[in-house]
Design a protein around this motif. Structure first.
Motif, mmCIF file in Angstrom:
data_model
loop_
_atom_site.group_PDB
_atom_site.id
_atom_site.type_symbol
_atom_site.label_atom_id
_atom_site.label_comp_id
_atom_site.label_asym_id
_atom_site.label_seq_id
_atom_site.Cartn_x
_atom_site.Cartn_y
_atom_site.Cartn_z
ATOM 1 N N ALA A 291 0.413 -5.623 -6.847
ATOM 2 C CA ALA A 291 1.037 -4.420 -6.274
ATOM 3 C C ALA A 291 0.793 -4.370 -4.769
ATOM 4 N N CYS A 292 1.375 -3.368 -4.124
ATOM 5 C CA CYS A 292 1.159 -3.136 -2.687
ATOM 6 C C CYS A 292 0.729 -1.682 -2.471
ATOM 7 N N GLY A 293 0.018 -1.445 -1.386
ATOM 8 C CA GLY A 293 -0.277 -0.083 -0.917
ATOM 9 C C GLY A 293 -0.950 0.769 -1.969
ATOM 10 N N THR A 294 -0.425 1.972 -2.136
ATOM 11 C CA THR A 294 -0.987 2.915 -3.097
ATOM 12 C C THR A 294 -0.986 2.329 -4.509
ATOM 13 N N SER A 295 0.076 1.609 -4.833
ATOM 14 C CA SER A 295 0.154 1.017 -6.183
ATOM 15 C C SER A 295 -0.958 -0.013 -6.377
ATOM 16 N N TYR A 296 -1.382 -0.646 -5.285
ATOM 17 C CA TYR A 296 -2.510 -1.582 -5.333
ATOM 18 C C TYR A 296 -3.800 -0.814 -5.664
ATOM 19 N N ILE A 338 2.734 -3.152 -10.583
ATOM 20 C CA ILE A 338 2.816 -1.694 -10.442
ATOM 21 C C ILE A 338 3.661 -1.397 -9.216
ATOM 22 N N SER A 339 4.669 -0.562 -9.390
ATOM 23 C CA SER A 339 5.523 -0.227 -8.247
ATOM 24 C C SER A 339 6.231 1.093 -8.511
ATOM 25 N N GLN A 340 6.124 2.022 -7.575
ATOM 26 C CA GLN A 340 6.865 3.272 -7.695
ATOM 27 C C GLN A 340 8.356 2.969 -7.726
ATOM 28 N N SER A 341 8.804 2.229 -6.731
ATOM 29 C CA SER A 341 10.245 2.025 -6.537
ATOM 30 C C SER A 341 10.822 0.966 -7.464
ATOM 31 N N VAL A 389 7.297 10.032 1.923
ATOM 32 C CA VAL A 389 6.969 8.607 2.104
ATOM 33 C C VAL A 389 5.591 8.304 1.507
ATOM 34 N N ALA A 390 4.658 9.232 1.683
ATOM 35 C CA ALA A 390 3.315 9.016 1.140
ATOM 36 C C ALA A 390 3.339 9.217 -0.377
ATOM 37 N N ALA A 391 2.899 8.207 -1.096
ATOM 38 C CA ALA A 391 2.891 8.311 -2.559
ATOM 39 C C ALA A 391 1.788 9.273 -2.997
ATOM 40 N N THR A 392 2.125 10.225 -3.843
ATOM 41 C CA THR A 392 1.128 11.171 -4.363
ATOM 42 C C THR A 392 1.255 11.253 -5.885
ATOM 43 N N SER A 397 0.541 9.287 -11.725
ATOM 44 C CA SER A 397 1.223 8.905 -12.976
ATOM 45 C C SER A 397 1.027 7.415 -13.256
ATOM 46 N N GLN A 398 0.919 6.607 -12.209
ATOM 47 C CA GLN A 398 0.575 5.185 -12.436
ATOM 48 C C GLN A 398 -0.793 5.092 -13.111
ATOM 49 N N LEU A 399 -1.749 5.869 -12.554
ATOM 50 C CA LEU A 399 -3.099 5.843 -13.133
ATOM 51 C C LEU A 399 -3.055 6.253 -14.601
ATOM 52 N N ALA A 465 -8.199 7.108 2.415
ATOM 53 C CA ALA A 465 -8.099 6.565 3.775
ATOM 54 C C ALA A 465 -6.654 6.189 4.098
ATOM 55 N N LEU A 466 -5.949 5.623 3.123
ATOM 56 C CA LEU A 466 -4.545 5.249 3.362
ATOM 57 C C LEU A 466 -3.695 6.484 3.638
ATOM 58 N N LYS A 467 -3.901 7.546 2.838
ATOM 59 C CA LYS A 467 -3.122 8.776 3.051
ATOM 60 C C LYS A 467 -3.369 9.299 4.462
ATOM 61 N N LEU A 468 -4.659 9.301 4.875
ATOM 62 C CA LEU A 468 -4.966 9.856 6.195
ATOM 63 C C LEU A 468 -4.306 9.033 7.296
ATOM 64 N N LYS A 469 -4.429 7.701 7.178
ATOM 65 C CA LYS A 469 -3.811 6.828 8.201
ATOM 66 C C LYS A 469 -2.329 7.085 8.309
ATOM 67 N N GLU A 470 -1.650 7.078 7.153
ATOM 68 C CA GLU A 470 -0.187 7.035 7.226
ATOM 69 C C GLU A 470 0.435 8.336 7.676
ATOM 70 N N ILE A 471 -0.195 9.483 7.381
ATOM 71 C CA ILE A 471 0.501 10.724 7.767
ATOM 72 C C ILE A 471 -0.190 11.511 8.881
ATOM 73 N N CYS A 587 10.417 2.703 0.827
ATOM 74 C CA CYS A 587 10.559 1.532 -0.036
ATOM 75 C C CYS A 587 10.703 0.284 0.838
ATOM 76 N N VAL A 588 9.791 -0.656 0.656
ATOM 77 C CA VAL A 588 9.754 -1.806 1.567
ATOM 78 C C VAL A 588 10.502 -2.977 0.925
ATOM 79 N N THR A 589 11.784 -3.065 1.243
ATOM 80 C CA THR A 589 12.625 -4.060 0.562
ATOM 81 C C THR A 589 12.755 -5.359 1.352
HETATM 82 O O1 M6R Z 1 7.330 1.300 -4.440
HETATM 83 P P1 M6R Z 1 5.976 0.630 -4.436
HETATM 84 O O2 M6R Z 1 4.976 1.333 -5.251
HETATM 85 O O3 M6R Z 1 6.073 -0.819 -4.789
HETATM 86 O O4 M6R Z 1 5.501 0.702 -2.932
HETATM 87 C C1 M6R Z 1 4.298 0.086 -2.527
HETATM 88 C C2 M6R Z 1 3.806 0.656 -1.218
HETATM 89 O O5 M6R Z 1 4.745 0.420 -0.215
HETATM 90 C C3 M6R Z 1 3.547 2.160 -1.332
HETATM 91 O O6 M6R Z 1 2.638 2.428 -2.345
HETATM 92 C C4 M6R Z 1 2.992 2.713 -0.014
HETATM 93 O O7 M6R Z 1 1.742 2.160 0.251
HETATM 94 C C5 M6R Z 1 2.895 4.223 -0.142
HETATM 95 N N1 M6R Z 1 4.117 4.841 0.269
HETATM 96 C C6 M6R Z 1 1.786 4.791 0.635
HETATM 97 O O8 M6R Z 1 1.663 6.163 0.429
#
Ligand code: M6R
Length: 591
Positions: A291-296, A338-341, A389-392, A397-399, A465-471, A587-589
């Motif tokens: 996974a990446c980011g929050t999903s990681y 694991i991926s939100q998108s 943009v910040a995943a919450t 729900s992933q957890l 820490a990620l939430k604080l950095k990003e927003i 979404c980082v495509t």
């Molecule tokens: O859609 P995804 O879960 O694959 O996205 C992965 C990351 O880009 C995402 O979790 C990102 O780190 C969050 N928007 C941060 O809040």
């Protein structure tokens, strides 16, 4: 990563396109543009957020019942007016919007320039309308010319194209960037994502790679890249337009934080489905989360859970680094993505690799997204559309899905019962909002922040820490508490607030010792722990009290709530729009 929309409808298209593209603003907000067709092509576009550009230009003031629109997250070329989409051919008879990256654009641009094409932007996208122009000049229609153009292109793309020489037709093509087709009553849409068109239709076709959609007022035809007609399923979307509205909150992020107790309840209803999935599993001797980011961060909780509960060796790999893990995959490995998108480029690339050697399971929020179509098994997180943009809410729900998966694999119904109580714990955490606002005011001017926790609280610290950095744009580090004295302790002094995640449980006392260590070096302590934890209260400058009966193993879900709220309110105090943090897209495509 850029959002694209197109529509052909009975009425004026520009206001509808504006509305749809506003609903995609979480994908990018460097610039916006709309092109409509009414005899000629009319374009309005500029740099800046949609509301600002709309105030200056009135994007709706262009004629025609069909058109295309775009919000940009810049890859090639600065976020300026001239680089804003739509882009056109030399004669301004063709207009194109694009999400993705054309990797060979330099080479194509040089060839086209040598053939006399005049470019007006620095983008990779502009080669597309010029290629379509070239193939139309050879006698092809828009559809064939668009197909031929994509055969020249290397890279990823979701494209929508229109031509003044073929009114009443829109072409959409996808490869490695999401594109859906919306089917309304005598009106048809293309969009990067479902929330853009929910107001108009819930009937959606998901395009796969190398497929194209041809839209006109009579309907939609889906073809493969060689022009063969395909029979594709129409999916009915359960999400409602309201779910993608702010619903009285100032920001989507705050709404989504508050929705979390309900999200957990909805996700818990997936348990029978998860049991079904598990019943089809062969035996595994290794699990690998990707996974990446929050999903990681959610995946890291998975590692602790799977290793402690199931005793199965479990790795967590960043999707962008997964290529290095390929050699260790085999048929006895379960790869969990694991991926939100379900559209993150790195995660999809990893999924392709994993599919060749192992069983794959995708845990995804967006119905019908690419990951859900490519993985062997799918579990949906029932979070509804997440616009901030910040995943919450999708994190929790992933957890919840990860816990349910471990429970289904282990048969530990006792933990399932305890999970049912988590929404209540979260509600109580949300009730601390006013107190958290006061803490946010106190620390809003900090330049550095540390978050730490042990075991199940380590991913919580990383996520805080990620939430604080990003927003908030404050530099923040998340650490495993035991690691502090292996280096980062050197950075601690009176100016650095340290947020310590210290739930009751086996790791409590050791983490408290780490709190004492940083306190002795002058740090201000924000303790997050049981409201009955007198020792933590004594060590903390500020304390955020959680319910005492939250067990350590389940603490990652409720304990992240105050950390999300703290970041949100510091962001507000600093005058930042938390829904649209700079440089980031939902979404980082692109890789
Ligand atoms: O859609 P995804 O879960 O694959 O996205 C992965 C990351 O880009 C995402 O979790 C990102 O780190 C969050 N928007 C941060 O809040």
């Amino acid at each position: 990563m850029c959002g694209i929309v197109a529509c052909i409808i009975k009425d004026k298209a520009a206001p509808v396109l504006l509305d749809c593209v506003q609903r995609l603003e979480y994908r990018g907000y460097d610039s916006v543009g709309i092109a409509t067709l009414s005899g000629d092509i009319y374009i309005k576009k500029n740099e800046g957020k949609i509301d600002d550009v709309q105030k200056k230009l009135d994007l709706t003031d262009i004629p025609g019942n069909m058109g295309i629109a775009h919000v940009r997250w810049a890859t090639h070329g600065l976020p300026t007016g001239k680089n804003a989409h739509p882009h056109t051919d030399c004669k301004k008879r063709i207009a194109v919007v694009h999400n993705g990256i054309i990797e060979n654009y330099n080479e194509l641009k040089t060839i086209l320039q040598n053939e006399g094409h005049i470019f007006t932007s620095d983008t990779d996208t502009e080669v597309i309308p010029h290629l379509i122009e070239k193939y139309m000049e050879m006698g092809n229609g828009l559809e064939v010319a668009s197909r031929l153009a994509t055969k020249d292109i290397q890279g990823s793309y979701a494209i929508a194209a229109i031509s003044a020489d073929e009114p009443n037709k829109i072409i959409g093509i996808r490869k490695e960037s999401p594109l859906i087709v919306g089917i309304g009553e005598n009106e048809f849409f293309l969009a990067s994502d479902v929330p853009a068109i929910l107001e108009h239709t819930k009937n959606v076709i998901y395009l796969d790679d190398n497929e194209m959609a041809v839209l006109d007022l009579d309907g939609v035809v889906i073809k493969d890249i060689d022009g063969n007609v395909l029979d594709k399923e129409i999916n009915i979307i359960e999400w409602t337009a309201d779910m993608a509205e702010k619903g009285g909150y100032n920001h989507f992020m705050l709404k989504e934080i508050h929705e979390q107790p309900e999200v957990i309840r909805n996700t818990l209803m997936e348990y029978p489905e998860i049991e079904n999935v598990v019943s089809t599993f062969p035996e595994f001797n290794r699990i690998c989360f990707v996974a990446c980011g929050t999903s990681y961060h959610a995946s890291l909780v998975g590692k602790y859970l799977f290793e402690t509960m199931l005793g199965i060796p479990t790795d967590v790999v960043l999707a962008s680094e997964f290529i290095f893990s390929e050699g260790a995959l085999n048929a006895k490995t379960l790869v969990i993505l694991i991926s939100q998108s379900g559209e993150t480029a790195d995660t999809l690339r990893a999924l392709k690799i994993a599919n060749t050697k192992s069983e794959t399971l995708a845990i995804v929020n967006v119905l019908g997204s690419t990951a859900t179509r490519e993985a062997d098994h799918v579990i949906y997180t029932r979070a509804g559309p997440e616009i901030g943009v910040a995943a919450t809410k999708t994190y929790v729900s992933q957890l919840t899905c990860i816990y349910m998966l471990a429970i289904a694999m282990d048969g530990n119904n006792n933990l399932l019962e305890k999970l049912q109580k988590v929404p209540g714990f979260m509600k109580n955490a949300l009730a601390r909002e006013d107190h958290i606002i006061q803490i946010a005011k106190k620390y809003k001017n900090s330049t550095d922040f540390f978050f730490f926790g042990r075991g199940f609280s380590y991913p919580t610290a990383l996520e805080g820490a990620l939430k604080l950095k990003e927003i908030t744009y404050i530099h923040a580090e998340g650490y495993a508490a035991g690691e502090l004295k292996h280096g980062p302790l050197a950075l601690i002094d009176d100016d650095v607030p340290v947020l310590a995640v210290v739930p009751p449980g086996d790791r409590h006392d050791k983490t408290l010792s780490n709190v004492e260590e940083v306190k002795a070096r002058g740090a201000s302590i924000i303790g997050v722990g049981s409201s009955e934890d007198a020792a933590l209260r004594l060590e903390s400058d500020d304390i955020i009290g959680m319910d005492n009966d939250i067990s350590e193993i389940l603490s990652p879900i409720p304990y992240v709530v105050p950390l999300q709220l703290l970041s949100y309110y510091i962001s507000i105090e600093r005058g930042i729009d938390p829904d649209k943090p700079k440089n980031l897209a939902k979404c980082v495509t692109v890789e």
